[in-house]
Design a protein around this motif. Structure first.
Motif, short mmCIF file in Angstrom:
data_model
loop_
_atom_site.label_atom_id
_atom_site.label_comp_id
_atom_site.label_asym_id
_atom_site.label_seq_id
_atom_site.Cartn_x
_atom_site.Cartn_y
_atom_site.Cartn_z
N PRO A 51 -6.38 5.23 -16.83
CA PRO A 51 -7.27 5.60 -15.72
C PRO A 51 -8.43 6.49 -16.17
O PRO A 51 -9.56 6.35 -15.67
CB PRO A 51 -6.35 6.35 -14.75
N ALA A 52 -8.20 7.38 -17.12
CA ALA A 52 -9.29 8.23 -17.62
C ALA A 52 -10.33 7.40 -18.35
O ALA A 52 -11.54 7.58 -18.14
CB ALA A 52 -8.74 9.32 -18.53
N VAL A 53 -9.90 6.47 -19.18
CA VAL A 53 -10.84 5.61 -19.90
C VAL A 53 -11.66 4.77 -18.92
O VAL A 53 -12.87 4.62 -19.09
CB VAL A 53 -10.11 4.72 -20.94
N ALA A 54 -11.02 4.25 -17.88
CA ALA A 54 -11.74 3.46 -16.89
C ALA A 54 -12.82 4.30 -16.19
O ALA A 54 -13.95 3.84 -16.00
CB ALA A 54 -10.77 2.87 -15.86
N LEU A 55 -12.49 5.54 -15.83
CA LEU A 55 -13.47 6.40 -15.18
C LEU A 55 -14.56 6.82 -16.16
O LEU A 55 -15.74 6.86 -15.79
CB LEU A 55 -12.78 7.62 -14.56
N ILE A 56 -14.20 7.09 -17.39
CA ILE A 56 -15.21 7.41 -18.41
C ILE A 56 -16.20 6.26 -18.54
O ILE A 56 -17.42 6.45 -18.53
CB ILE A 56 -14.54 7.70 -19.78
N ASP A 57 -15.68 5.04 -18.67
CA ASP A 57 -16.55 3.87 -18.84
C ASP A 57 -17.48 3.70 -17.64
O ASP A 57 -18.66 3.37 -17.80
CB ASP A 57 -15.72 2.61 -19.06
N LYS A 58 -16.97 3.95 -16.45
CA LYS A 58 -17.79 3.85 -15.23
C LYS A 58 -18.90 4.90 -15.26
O LYS A 58 -20.07 4.60 -14.97
CB LYS A 58 -16.91 4.04 -14.00
#
Length: 127
Positions: free
Chosen positions: A10-17
């Motif tokens: 979830p952190a990687v997904a938010l970072i990418d966004k």
């Protein structure tokens, strides 16, 4: 070789966004109370690290999110692996994650003796 930092999916997904919206970003966890106890996320061009800030690692699918930790906080956390997570909620701060429906948090776990022996050297911004 052991690493000082990792991120949950979830952190990687938010970072990418956030990287897609703002370009390169950074995290600063300075320690202390209130806002300093959680990771603050901001555009890279809005942050000027101090000479003693420690670079824990770089995150995100495209490796465009550098994570810094203040020296005084790192003194307490250097024997722990830092895990960046994003959980439902609001950071309630000026952090870029505010308003996304998620808040970045960090968790830690103690290193094993083997991991401690294989950690890379500490990277400080100005030293």
């Amino acid at each position: 070789m052991a690493e000082r930092l990792s991120a949950t999916l979830p952190a990687v997904a938010l970072i990418d966004k956030l990287v897609a919206e703002h370009g390169e970003i950074i995290f600063l966890q300075s320690g202390g109370c209130c806002e300093g106890s959680g990771p603050l996320c901001m555009p890279k061009n809005e942050f000027h690290p101090s000479p003693s800030d420690v670079v824990l690692g770089i995150l995100g699918t495209e490796q465009k999110a550098t994570f810094y930790m203040g020296d005084s906080h790192f003194t307490f956390a250097e024997n722990m692996h830092t895990i960046l997570d994003a959980q439902p909620g609001s950071s309630g701060s000026f952090s870029l994650d505010c308003g996304s429906g998620f808040a970045f948090i960090t968790q830690g776990r103690l290193y094993s003796d083997e991991e401690l022996a294989s950690l890379p050297p500490v990277v400080r911004v100005g030293y």
